[in-house]
Design an enzyme around this catalytic site. Structure first.
Site, PDB file in Angstrom:
ATOM      1  N   TYR A 106     -24.701 -47.947  59.369  1.00 31.64           N
ATOM      2  CA  TYR A 106     -25.879 -48.454  60.072  1.00 31.64           C
ATOM      3  C   TYR A 106     -25.557 -49.787  60.740  1.00 31.64           C
ATOM      4  CZ  TYR A 106     -30.577 -50.498  60.592  1.00 31.64           C
ATOM      5  OH  TYR A 106     -31.722 -51.102  61.081  1.00 31.64           O
TER       6      TYR A 106
ATOM      7  N   GLY B 231     -39.828 -44.708  70.880  1.00 29.06           N
ATOM      8  CA  GLY B 231     -40.028 -44.998  69.466  1.00 29.06           C
ATOM      9  C   GLY B 231     -41.421 -45.523  69.195  1.00 29.06           C
ATOM     10  N   ALA B 232     -42.370 -45.171  70.074  1.00 25.05           N
ATOM     11  CA  ALA B 232     -43.700 -45.787  70.063  1.00 25.05           C
ATOM     12  C   ALA B 232     -44.646 -45.230  69.013  1.00 25.05           C
ATOM     13  CB  ALA B 232     -44.346 -45.648  71.442  1.00 25.05           C
TER      14      ALA B 232
ATOM     15  N   LYS C  41     -25.595 -51.107  64.766  1.00 20.03           N
ATOM     16  CA  LYS C  41     -26.409 -52.217  65.246  1.00 20.03           C
ATOM     17  C   LYS C  41     -25.545 -53.304  65.883  1.00 20.03           C
ATOM     18  CE  LYS C  41     -30.465 -50.653  64.246  1.00 20.03           C
ATOM     19  NZ  LYS C  41     -31.457 -50.386  65.311  1.00 20.03           N
TER      20      LYS C  41
ATOM     21  N   SER D 118     -30.317 -55.493  64.774  1.00 19.85           N
ATOM     22  CA  SER D 118     -30.729 -55.801  63.409  1.00 19.85           C
ATOM     23  C   SER D 118     -29.929 -56.985  62.914  1.00 19.85           C
ATOM     24  CB  SER D 118     -30.473 -54.594  62.499  1.00 19.85           C
ATOM     25  OG  SER D 118     -30.586 -54.936  61.131  1.00 19.85           O
TER      26      SER D 118
END
Length: 270
Positions: free
Chosen positions: A161, A19-20, A165, A148
């Site tokens: 979502y 995810g960089a 998480k 999150s």
């Protein structure tokens, strides 16, 4: 006497950041590289991953890049295999990719549900397996995933979502228990409102932007670098006794019950 600067150093460590290309993942890659680690920057956006790696190199660090689909177990396995072939070990593995489709649960389609779960939760599962195995074999390692604040606090439209998480948070605890005896640590960061590409639609609405800022005790949004710094800490030996934890990087959002308003704040007298 304990050498504290050395505890925070990542000199000669081999790190992978999935995810960089942007946001928290990019900031994490920059932080790890700045602290001395070689960083393999991976993302579905290959040009973005390459740009992050080049920024680290231009800053005097060492980095590489690889196109990787964070929702594909095969792609994640190829990433781990390449790093092991080139660098012989993996000391740090970070995963940050996430997808949010903001809808009420009754309005979700099955395809949308699958998209969110496959990237956020199944992707974390593949990440843990393919990076956990070599770390167990080498007898050391630090894994950091991105949960999150929505794992513990919710609002309408974020149910799916939030469920992913919360699932990541529970998997982090479980995997930490499973690999601890091998010398491997597993943790998560738990950000609140961070200015990233994922939150851009909210930033465009001043009333929402300000309301969210007001839910924190610092009355502001966070920057990706502030999460990246937490990732670098968890990756380092300074966090050697921390595993199975989700570190809240949320400016106090989850510590209080509603916005910190209603009282007149005065400075203490001298």
């Amino acid at each position: 006497m304990t050498n504290y600067p050395q505890l925070f150093s990542l000199q000669d460590k081999i790190a992978v950041v999935l995810g960089a290309a942007s946001g928290i993942g990019q900031a994490s890659a920059h932080a790890l590289g700045a602290m001395g680690a070689y960083v393999m920057c991976a993302d579905r956006d290959e040009s973005g991953a390459q740009a992050t790696a080049q920024q680290i190199i231009d800053g005097g660090g060492a980095a590489g890049w690889m196109q990787t689909d964070a929702a594909s177990g095969e792609s994640i396995a190829q990433l781990a295999a390449r790093v092991l072939t080139e660098r012989k070990r993996i000391d740090i593995a970070v995963a940050t990719p996430a997808l949010n489709i903001r809808k009420l649960i009754v309005d979700y389609t099955e395809d949308e549900f699958d998209q969110v779960v496959n990237l956020n939760l199944r992707g974390a599962f593949h990440f843990m397996r393919h990076f956990g195995r070599p770390m167990m074999k080498q007898g050391a390692g630090s894994m950091i995933l991105c949960s999150s604040m929505r794992a513990v606090t919710i609002e309408p439209g974020l149910g799916i979502y939030a469920a992913t998480k919360a699932g990541i948070e529970q998997m982090v605890k479980a995997f930490a228990a499973e690999v601890g005896s091998y010398g491997v640590r597993v943790n998560a960061v738990m950000p609140s409102i961070i200015e990233t590409r994922l939150t851009e639609p909210l930033k465009e609405r001043p009333e929402i932007y300000n309301t969210y800022a007001g839910h924190t005790v610092l009355n502001r949004w966070g920057q990706p670098s502030e999460v990246g710094a937490a990732v670098a800490f968890l990756a380092s030996d300074a966090a050697s006794y921390i595993s199975g934890s989700s570190l809240a990087v949320d400016a106090g959002w989850t510590a209080i019950d509603g916005p910190p308003t209603g009282l007149t704040q005065t400075r203490p007298s001298a």
